[in-house]
Design an enzyme around this catalytic site. Structure first.
Site, PDB file in Angstrom:
ATOM      1  CB  ALA A 211       8.785   3.674  -2.404  1.00 19.53           C
TER       2      ALA A 211
ATOM      3  CE  LYS B 278      -4.240   1.765   1.887  1.00 24.76           C
ATOM      4  NZ  LYS B 278      -4.647   2.262   0.585  1.00 24.76           N
TER       5      LYS B 278
ATOM      6  N   GLY C 236       6.317   0.899   5.939  1.00 23.92           N
ATOM      7  CA  GLY C 236       7.246  -0.019   5.289  1.00 23.92           C
ATOM      8  C   GLY C 236       7.349   0.217   3.792  1.00 23.92           C
ATOM      9  CB  CYS C 237       4.770   0.682   1.203  1.00 25.08           C
ATOM     10  SG  CYS C 237       3.952  -0.911   1.487  1.00 25.08           S
ATOM     11  CB  THR C 238       6.969   5.327   2.963  1.00 24.96           C
ATOM     12  OG1 THR C 238       5.569   5.534   2.734  1.00 24.96           O
ATOM     13  CG2 THR C 238       7.708   6.638   2.794  1.00 24.96           C
TER      14      THR C 238
END
Length: 151
Positions: A49, A39, A44-46
């Site tokens: 990325a 998401k 974590g995704c930030t």
């Protein structure tokens, strides 16, 4: 079903952050790091990325393009890119069909409960569309460096 080294990468066509369709074949003049994440704008995704963006020049020197895929919409991806100053392609897989074909939409544990979702994973795909390396169920922090080191 999980993919393995030597498998042909499943083809796809998905919309990017600018609502333009991009397919695997559009990218196969380069080696591709295809990473799946759950998401936009989550911690974590930030981290993941941002790590890929920070190392983008190092990947480019090796002739590698970075592509992230999540179920989020192109509009959400655009906001994520702008907010986090990301420099790589994000693709929208709202039906999770591509994630399913890559074996990353699966049961996982979340807060002690078993749920279906995107299992954070990455694939290195060569210019011929062959899977050269798989990373299933990885940790976000430091993963971009692990991928870079494996090239």
């Amino acid at each position: 079903m999980k993919l393995e080294i030597g498998d042909k990468a499943p083809d796809f066509r998905l919309k990017n952050q600018d609502d333009i369709e991009i397919g695997l074949k559009d990218l196969n003049s380069k080696v591709i790091v295809l990473y799946f994440y759950p998401k936009d704008n989550t911690p974590g995704c930030t981290i993941e990325a941002q790590d890929f963006t920070e190392k983008l020049d190092d990947f480019a020197k090796k002739g590698v393009v970075i592509v992230g895929i999540s179920p989020d919409s192109p509009k959400s991806h655009k906001k994520f890119i702008e907010k986090q100053n990301l420099k790589h392609i994000l693709l929208s897989d709202p039906t999770r069909s591509v994630a399913t074909n890559y074996g990353v939409y699966a049961k996982k544990m979340m807060y002690g409960k078993e749920v279906f979702g995107i299992v954070r994973s990455s694939f290195i795909i060569d210019k011929n569309g062959e899977i050269k390396k798989v990373f299933y169920n990885i940790k976000a922090k430091g993963h971009a460096q692990d991928v870079l080191d494996s090239l």
